[in-house]
Design an enzyme around this catalytic site. Structure first.
Site, PDB file in Angstrom:
ATOM      1  N   CYS A   1       0.890  -1.164   0.000  1.00  0.00           N
ATOM      2  CA  CYS A   1       0.000   0.000   0.000  1.00  0.00           C
ATOM      3  C   CYS A   1       0.930   1.217   0.000  1.00  0.00           C
ATOM      4  O   CYS A   1       1.408   1.662   1.042  1.00  0.00           O
ATOM      5  CB  CYS A   1      -0.891  -0.026   1.239  1.00  0.00           C
ATOM      6  SG  CYS A   1      -2.033   1.360   1.295  1.00  0.00           S
TER       7      CYS A   1
ATOM      8  N   CYS B   1      10.261   6.898   5.139  1.00  0.00           N
ATOM      9  CA  CYS B   1      11.637   7.243   4.761  1.00  0.00           C
ATOM     10  C   CYS B   1      12.642   6.798   5.829  1.00  0.00           C
ATOM     11  O   CYS B   1      12.300   6.651   7.010  1.00  0.00           O
ATOM     12  CB  CYS B   1      11.775   8.748   4.581  1.00  0.00           C
ATOM     13  SG  CYS B   1      10.870   9.427   3.195  1.00  0.00           S
TER      14      CYS B   1
ATOM     15  N   GLU C   1      15.023   8.513   7.203  1.00  0.00           N
ATOM     16  CA  GLU C   1      15.237   9.529   8.239  1.00  0.00           C
ATOM     17  C   GLU C   1      14.213   9.394   9.355  1.00  0.00           C
ATOM     18  O   GLU C   1      14.534   9.471  10.539  1.00  0.00           O
ATOM     19  CB  GLU C   1      15.146  10.933   7.633  1.00  0.00           C
ATOM     20  CG  GLU C   1      16.217  11.247   6.605  1.00  0.00           C
ATOM     21  CD  GLU C   1      15.815  10.893   5.177  1.00  0.00           C
ATOM     22  OE1 GLU C   1      15.109   9.886   4.976  1.00  0.00           O
ATOM     23  OE2 GLU C   1      16.219  11.630   4.258  1.00  0.00           O
TER      24      GLU C   1
ATOM     25  N   CYS D   1      13.391  14.582   2.266  1.00  0.00           N
ATOM     26  CA  CYS D   1      12.143  15.151   1.751  1.00  0.00           C
ATOM     27  C   CYS D   1      11.578  16.157   2.759  1.00  0.00           C
ATOM     28  O   CYS D   1      12.010  16.224   3.919  1.00  0.00           O
ATOM     29  CB  CYS D   1      11.129  14.038   1.460  1.00  0.00           C
ATOM     30  SG  CYS D   1      10.325  13.347   2.921  1.00  0.00           S
TER      31      CYS D   1
HETATM   32  N1  THU Z   1      13.425   8.195   0.617  1.00  0.00           N
HETATM   33  C1  THU Z   1      14.018   8.220   1.835  1.00  0.00           C
HETATM   34  O1  THU Z   1      13.946   7.241   2.596  1.00  0.00           O
HETATM   35  N2  THU Z   1      14.687   9.327   2.204  1.00  0.00           N
HETATM   36  C2  THU Z   1      14.906  10.394   1.403  1.00  0.00           C
HETATM   37  O2  THU Z   1      15.598  11.321   1.808  1.00  0.00           O
HETATM   38  C3  THU Z   1      14.335  10.440   0.065  1.00  0.00           C
HETATM   39  C4  THU Z   1      13.439   9.319  -0.305  1.00  0.00           C
HETATM   40  C5  THU Z   1      12.752   6.974   0.198  1.00  0.00           C
HETATM   41  C6  THU Z   1      11.257   7.014   0.147  1.00  0.00           C
HETATM   42  C7  THU Z   1      10.969   5.905  -0.839  1.00  0.00           C
HETATM   43  O3  THU Z   1      10.998   4.667  -0.154  1.00  0.00           O
HETATM   44  C8  THU Z   1      12.151   5.949  -1.792  1.00  0.00           C
HETATM   45  O4  THU Z   1      13.175   6.638  -1.116  1.00  0.00           O
HETATM   46  C9  THU Z   1      11.847   6.646  -3.114  1.00  0.00           C
HETATM   47  O5  THU Z   1      11.303   7.898  -2.885  1.00  0.00           O
END
Ligand code: THU
Length: 158
Positions: free
Chosen positions: A72, A78, A80, A112
């Site tokens: 889902c 993320c 972080e 992000c």
């Molecule tokens: N993502 C992160 O974990 N941290 C970031 O700083 C940028 C993006 C992850 C979210 C998603 O699982 C994948 O990267 C693609 O966006």
């Protein structure tokens, strides 16, 4: 940001604060390395974009995080935020720095907007270390990444 403004050679942070709250070049390098190790645990079958994070607290503890995606799609988290949630669940909320790692070779990975706001919950004066797989890094304060921010102390002004 695609300049390779690595500061590994002289150990000076890009914002000129070389020993901010005990954040030595050696500690930075350790966080950089650990963020790339954490990346190996990423659960990212949909994006195939692994991200790792290593979060240092004021007691010298380091908490790791990786992105954790879900079938889902909107439920994915993320790296972080995973690191911050892990730290908070273990009683740690005073953060010094977080390194963030991805496999992108020619640009520093940047958090992000949602993650910047979650970081902001725990202050603006700590350091975010943007990295490349080569081990080069670029350090900015969270205040640099999220200026004019909204945080918990604003609620007290009401
Ligand atoms: N993502 C992160 O974990 N941290 C970031 O700083 C940028 C993006 C992850 C979210 C998603 O699982 C994948 O990267 C693609 O966006």
């Amino acid at each position: 940001m695609n300049q390779d403004s690595s500061c590994q050679e002289d150990g000076v942070l890009n914002n000129g604060q070389s020993h901010d709250r005990g954040l030595t070049p050696e500690l930075i390098q350790k966080l950089v390395q650990k963020s790339h190790e954490a990346k190996a645990f990423a659960h990212c079958p949909y994006s195939k974009f692994p991200v790792g994070a290593a979060l240092l607290d004021q007691d010298g503890r380091i908490f790791l995080g990786c992105n954790v995606e879900n079938a889902c799609y909107t439920l994915g988290t993320c790296a972080e935020r995973t690191a911050i949630q892990t730290a908070v669940c273990q009683g740690s909320t005073h953060f010094i720095a977080m390194a963030v790692a991805s496999d992108v070779e020619d640009e520093f990975i940047t958090p992000c907007g949602a993650c910047r706001q979650v970081m902001r919950e725990f202050g603006s004066a700590w350091q975010i270390i943007l990295t490349k797989p080569s081990g080069s890094y670029y350090v900015r304060t969270l205040e640099d990444l999220l200026p004019f921010s909204f945080g918990p102390e604003k609620l007290a002004l009401k």
